[in-house]
Design an enzyme around this catalytic site. Sequence first.
Site, short mmCIF file in Angstrom:
data_model
loop_
_atom_site.label_atom_id
_atom_site.label_comp_id
_atom_site.label_asym_id
_atom_site.label_seq_id
_atom_site.Cartn_x
_atom_site.Cartn_y
_atom_site.Cartn_z
N LEU A 140 1.05 -1.20 0.06
CA LEU A 140 -0.01 -0.04 -0.11
C LEU A 140 0.76 1.26 -0.03
O LEU A 140 1.99 1.34 0.61
CB LEU A 140 -1.08 0.08 1.35
CG LEU A 140 -1.82 -0.81 1.42
CD1 LEU A 140 -2.61 -0.74 2.62
CD2 LEU A 140 -2.81 -0.95 0.25
N ASP A 141 0.42 2.36 -0.62
CA ASP A 141 1.35 3.44 -0.92
C ASP A 141 1.31 4.07 0.81
O ASP A 141 0.56 3.67 1.51
CB ASP A 141 0.46 4.44 -1.72
CG ASP A 141 0.83 4.37 -3.14
OD1 ASP A 141 1.45 3.60 -3.48
OD2 ASP A 141 -0.13 4.78 -3.58
N ARG A 142 2.33 4.56 1.09
CA ARG A 142 2.63 5.42 2.53
C ARG A 142 1.34 6.14 2.97
O ARG A 142 0.98 5.86 4.02
CB ARG A 142 3.69 6.33 2.36
CG ARG A 142 3.99 6.98 3.83
CD ARG A 142 4.66 8.43 3.57
NE ARG A 142 6.13 8.24 3.41
CZ ARG A 142 7.15 8.11 3.93
NH1 ARG A 142 6.93 8.26 5.45
NH2 ARG A 142 8.42 8.15 3.70
N THR A 144 -1.59 5.63 1.79
CA THR A 144 -2.99 4.76 1.95
C THR A 144 -3.12 3.92 3.24
O THR A 144 -2.14 3.21 3.67
CB THR A 144 -3.19 3.81 0.66
OG1 THR A 144 -3.15 4.64 -0.58
CG2 THR A 144 -4.13 3.04 0.54
N ARG A 241 -5.45 5.51 -8.31
CA ARG A 241 -5.18 6.96 -8.31
C ARG A 241 -5.21 7.54 -9.78
O ARG A 241 -5.69 8.66 -9.95
CB ARG A 241 -3.89 7.31 -7.58
CG ARG A 241 -3.89 6.84 -6.21
CD ARG A 241 -2.32 6.97 -5.45
NE ARG A 241 -1.56 8.17 -5.39
CZ ARG A 241 -0.45 8.28 -5.20
NH1 ARG A 241 0.29 7.36 -4.54
NH2 ARG A 241 0.01 9.44 -5.09
#
Length: 308
Positions: A140-142, A144, A241
Amino acid sequence: MKRNNLPPRKKQPESYVYRVESASELLQFVLEKMNAGRNAVKSMLARGQISVDGKPIKVYNHPLQPGQTVAVSKNAPPEAPAFIGLTIIYEDKDIIVIRKEAGLLSVASDKGEELTAYRQLTAHVRTSQPTNRIFVVHRLDRDTSGLMMFAKTEAVKLKLQNEWQDLIKERIYVALVEGKVRKKEGTVSSWLKESKTLKMYSSFHEGDGQHAVTHYRVLQTSSRCSLLEVQLETGRKNQIRVHMEDIGHPVSGDKKYGARAKIIGRLGLHARVLAFTHPTSAKDMRFETDIPPQFLKPFIETSSPELG
């Protein structure tokens, strides 16, 4: 000076390991194997010094089956450090499912010294066995938040990665996006590519990149923003995104992909549901988290919110 000719003292092992030959209960098994009293063994159980197949067990009547391994440690294991930015939702001998908070890296960046979910979980599994490891399956992105899964063996990691499309049944996110999304539901399909500046973008020419499919459904809208349920059919880097930018409604706070405002002071993306077939037991598993309260706040503050 007269030398001491006594043989060197034999170093005591850090732990004693016993193989189970017949069905038994843990306390009785250890009493039979070790020269220790019942109260002493119960104390070792309470301190987490006795493990079965590498997992500490504190229940004295834990059933044992032939082929299992019981280890009795000389010292109590170190306590696991408190987690920062994550909570373990589920754990067994093969996998760990966590809820990650926004702001925590999944794995190390180029800097390498930052706090990550991976580093904290590695410390966690090594409290029971110093050689234990965890393995990254997806990220997961930082910024998110939400559900993530890690593997505890390389074999499980490879199975999950090689059979991801078959084993993963649901990956559902909630996304707070800019503007009023008028189409109540829809699907975005494109081929994702990465620019020289490391930004992902869509190509709509078949085969020109990695195919990505995102389904969305409007949960709530206002003139300023919309709350969407987003389901991934594929799992590509920054897929949601990019696709939200493609439909003209970038994720709130996502300046990289076209957002103009931080409606809630963070990226408006949360991995809410993760459902899969367990890689070794084949059992169907489903984990669900609540929608973060910040995602609902803009609609509470709006005088006349519209339900999707």
